[in-house]
Write a protein that holds these residues in place. Structure first.
Motif, PDB file in Angstrom:
ATOM      1  N   GLN A 154       0.816  -1.214   0.000  1.00 33.84           N
ATOM      2  CA  GLN A 154       0.000   0.000   0.000  1.00 33.84           C
ATOM      3  C   GLN A 154       0.854   1.271   0.000  1.00 33.84           C
ATOM      4  O   GLN A 154       2.022   1.262   0.391  1.00 33.84           O
ATOM      5  CB  GLN A 154      -0.932   0.003   1.208  1.00 33.84           C
ATOM      6  N   PHE A 155       0.223   2.364  -0.423  1.00 35.66           N
ATOM      7  CA  PHE A 155       0.821   3.701  -0.362  1.00 35.66           C
ATOM      8  C   PHE A 155       0.942   4.120   1.101  1.00 35.66           C
ATOM      9  O   PHE A 155       1.986   4.533   1.572  1.00 35.66           O
ATOM     10  CB  PHE A 155      -0.068   4.670  -1.148  1.00 35.66           C
ATOM     11  N   ASP A 156      -0.164   3.979   1.805  1.00 38.18           N
ATOM     12  CA  ASP A 156      -0.266   4.203   3.255  1.00 38.18           C
ATOM     13  C   ASP A 156      -1.633   3.676   3.680  1.00 38.18           C
ATOM     14  O   ASP A 156      -2.290   2.993   2.895  1.00 38.18           O
ATOM     15  CB  ASP A 156      -0.072   5.694   3.620  1.00 38.18           C
ATOM     16  N   ASP A 157      -2.062   3.993   4.899  1.00 38.87           N
ATOM     17  CA  ASP A 157      -3.350   3.446   5.352  1.00 38.87           C
ATOM     18  C   ASP A 157      -4.526   4.409   5.173  1.00 38.87           C
ATOM     19  O   ASP A 157      -5.615   4.164   5.695  1.00 38.87           O
ATOM     20  CB  ASP A 157      -3.258   2.966   6.802  1.00 38.87           C
ATOM     21  N   ALA A 158      -4.336   5.487   4.426  1.00 40.67           N
ATOM     22  CA  ALA A 158      -5.458   6.387   4.124  1.00 40.67           C
ATOM     23  C   ALA A 158      -6.358   5.746   3.062  1.00 40.67           C
ATOM     24  O   ALA A 158      -5.866   5.162   2.097  1.00 40.67           O
ATOM     25  CB  ALA A 158      -4.947   7.732   3.633  1.00 40.67           C
ATOM     26  N   ARG A 159      -7.653   5.869   3.277  1.00 36.22           N
ATOM     27  CA  ARG A 159      -8.652   5.370   2.327  1.00 36.22           C
ATOM     28  C   ARG A 159      -9.748   6.435   2.235  1.00 36.22           C
ATOM     29  O   ARG A 159      -9.970   7.188   3.184  1.00 36.22           O
ATOM     30  CB  ARG A 159      -9.280   4.058   2.814  1.00 36.22           C
ATOM     31  N   PRO A 160     -10.465   6.497   1.118  1.00 38.92           N
ATOM     32  CA  PRO A 160     -11.555   7.465   1.027  1.00 38.92           C
ATOM     33  C   PRO A 160     -12.519   7.307   2.204  1.00 38.92           C
ATOM     34  O   PRO A 160     -12.996   6.212   2.486  1.00 38.92           O
ATOM     35  CB  PRO A 160     -12.240   7.106  -0.297  1.00 38.92           C
ATOM     36  N   GLY A 161     -12.720   8.388   2.934  1.00 41.44           N
ATOM     37  CA  GLY A 161     -13.684   8.396   4.022  1.00 41.44           C
ATOM     38  C   GLY A 161     -13.177   7.919   5.369  1.00 41.44           C
ATOM     39  O   GLY A 161     -13.913   8.003   6.348  1.00 41.44           O
TER      40      GLY A 161
ATOM     41  N   VAL B 221      -3.053  11.421   4.273  1.00 38.86           N
ATOM     42  CA  VAL B 221      -2.330  10.817   3.161  1.00 38.86           C
ATOM     43  C   VAL B 221      -0.863  11.199   3.299  1.00 38.86           C
ATOM     44  O   VAL B 221      -0.504  12.371   3.166  1.00 38.86           O
ATOM     45  CB  VAL B 221      -2.893  11.303   1.807  1.00 38.86           C
ATOM     46  N   THR B 222      -0.030  10.210   3.592  1.00 41.54           N
ATOM     47  CA  THR B 222       1.399  10.465   3.817  1.00 41.54           C
ATOM     48  C   THR B 222       2.302   9.751   2.826  1.00 41.54           C
ATOM     49  O   THR B 222       3.417  10.200   2.556  1.00 41.54           O
ATOM     50  CB  THR B 222       1.807   9.994   5.228  1.00 41.54           C
ATOM     51  N   GLY B 223       1.849   8.606   2.312  1.00 39.97           N
ATOM     52  CA  GLY B 223       2.708   7.775   1.473  1.00 39.97           C
ATOM     53  C   GLY B 223       3.782   7.063   2.275  1.00 39.97           C
ATOM     54  O   GLY B 223       4.769   6.573   1.720  1.00 39.97           O
ATOM     55  N   ALA B 224       3.593   6.982   3.599  1.00 38.50           N
ATOM     56  CA  ALA B 224       4.649   6.495   4.489  1.00 38.50           C
ATOM     57  C   ALA B 224       5.115   5.080   4.169  1.00 38.50           C
ATOM     58  O   ALA B 224       6.322   4.813   4.188  1.00 38.50           O
ATOM     59  CB  ALA B 224       4.169   6.565   5.940  1.00 38.50           C
TER      60      ALA B 224
ATOM     61  N   GLN C 263       4.175  -7.106   4.000  1.00 41.55           N
ATOM     62  CA  GLN C 263       3.731  -5.907   3.296  1.00 41.55           C
ATOM     63  C   GLN C 263       2.208  -5.920   3.222  1.00 41.55           C
ATOM     64  O   GLN C 263       1.605  -6.950   2.907  1.00 41.55           O
ATOM     65  CB  GLN C 263       4.365  -5.871   1.896  1.00 41.55           C
ATOM     66  N   ILE C 264       1.616  -4.770   3.520  1.00 44.93           N
ATOM     67  CA  ILE C 264       0.152  -4.671   3.525  1.00 44.93           C
ATOM     68  C   ILE C 264      -0.320  -4.429   2.086  1.00 44.93           C
ATOM     69  O   ILE C 264       0.139  -3.488   1.437  1.00 44.93           O
ATOM     70  CB  ILE C 264      -0.308  -3.528   4.448  1.00 44.93           C
ATOM     71  N   PRO C 265      -1.204  -5.271   1.571  1.00 41.61           N
ATOM     72  CA  PRO C 265      -1.646  -5.113   0.188  1.00 41.61           C
ATOM     73  C   PRO C 265      -2.286  -3.741  -0.061  1.00 41.61           C
ATOM     74  O   PRO C 265      -2.870  -3.137   0.840  1.00 41.61           O
ATOM     75  CB  PRO C 265      -2.688  -6.223   0.007  1.00 41.61           C
ATOM     76  N   SER C 266      -2.145  -3.278  -1.274  1.00 44.00           N
ATOM     77  CA  SER C 266      -2.854  -2.074  -1.700  1.00 44.00           C
ATOM     78  C   SER C 266      -4.332  -2.427  -1.878  1.00 44.00           C
ATOM     79  O   SER C 266      -4.678  -3.578  -2.163  1.00 44.00           O
ATOM     80  CB  SER C 266      -2.268  -1.562  -3.014  1.00 44.00           C
TER      81      SER C 266
END
Length: 195
Positions: A138-145, A150-153, A172-175
């Motif tokens: 994943q990019f990070d753990d931000a999701r719509p709503g 949003v960090t991209g961490a 690794q956490i899937p996107s």
């Protein structure tokens, strides 16, 4: 909102070759980026809310790490007939509007998405200097709503590790995102375009 998780892909898998156009008509292939110490292939969309949420930070992250040797290549494999916002011309408009300083390519046949095992947008494939898969998460753990910043961490940490010549942890956490909009009859085995 329907959600699709990225496919499990074995770390160490070699990067699949590609020859794809950008909106200016230039063709790009994997070998064009051979001198770069890290390559990020990102399957994205112009319309998916998961991509829309991160696109500004994604563009910024790509700029930040380009100076350290990261090459980003974005690929749009969505069916442009049923989804006209995903045409090659619209890719050029999106790249200009978002300040994408990297190639944004159209996979009209969807063969490249299949070769990579891409399932969703966004779907990130980070390769090391030998073009072996080091990170597919994943990019990070931000999701719509969900209200998270949003960090991209997660992706940034993986990029930094690969650029330092070190191995990324296997956990690794899937996107998660929108499914790739496969052309009718072109879905990978076991999928339907309505998924």
């Amino acid at each position: 909102m329907p959600k699709t998780e990225s496919n499990p892909i074995k770390l160490g898998t070699p990067a699949a070759d590609f020859l794809l156009p950008d909106a200016d008509g230039r063709l790009h292939k994997l070998a064009d980026f051979g001198a770069k110490p890290a390559l990020l292939v990102a399957f994205i969309s112009n319309r998916c809310p998961f991509v829309l949420l991160i696109r500004e930070r994604f563009a910024a992250l790509a700029k930040e790490y380009a100076a350290q040797g990261l090459q980003v290549v974005a690929i749009n494999a969505n069916d442009p007939v049923d989804h006209p916002e995903e045409t090659l011309a619209r890719l050029g408009e999106e790249a200009a509007a978002q300040g994408y300083d990297f190639p944004y390519l159209k996979d009209l046949s969807q063969d490249v998405a299949k070769a990579y095992g891409a399932a969703c947008t966004p779907d990130f494939f980070l390769f090391d200097a030998e073009r072996k898969l080091a990170y597919h998460g994943q990019f990070d753990d931000a999701r719509p709503g969900n209200g998270k910043a949003v960090t991209g961490a997660d992706l940034a940490a993986a990029i930094a590790t690969v650029l330092a010549g070190k191995g990324v942890p296997d956990r690794q956490i899937p996107s998660i995102g929108c499914n790739i909009k496969w052309t009718a009859g072109n879905e990978p085995v076991g999928l339907s375009s309505a998924a």
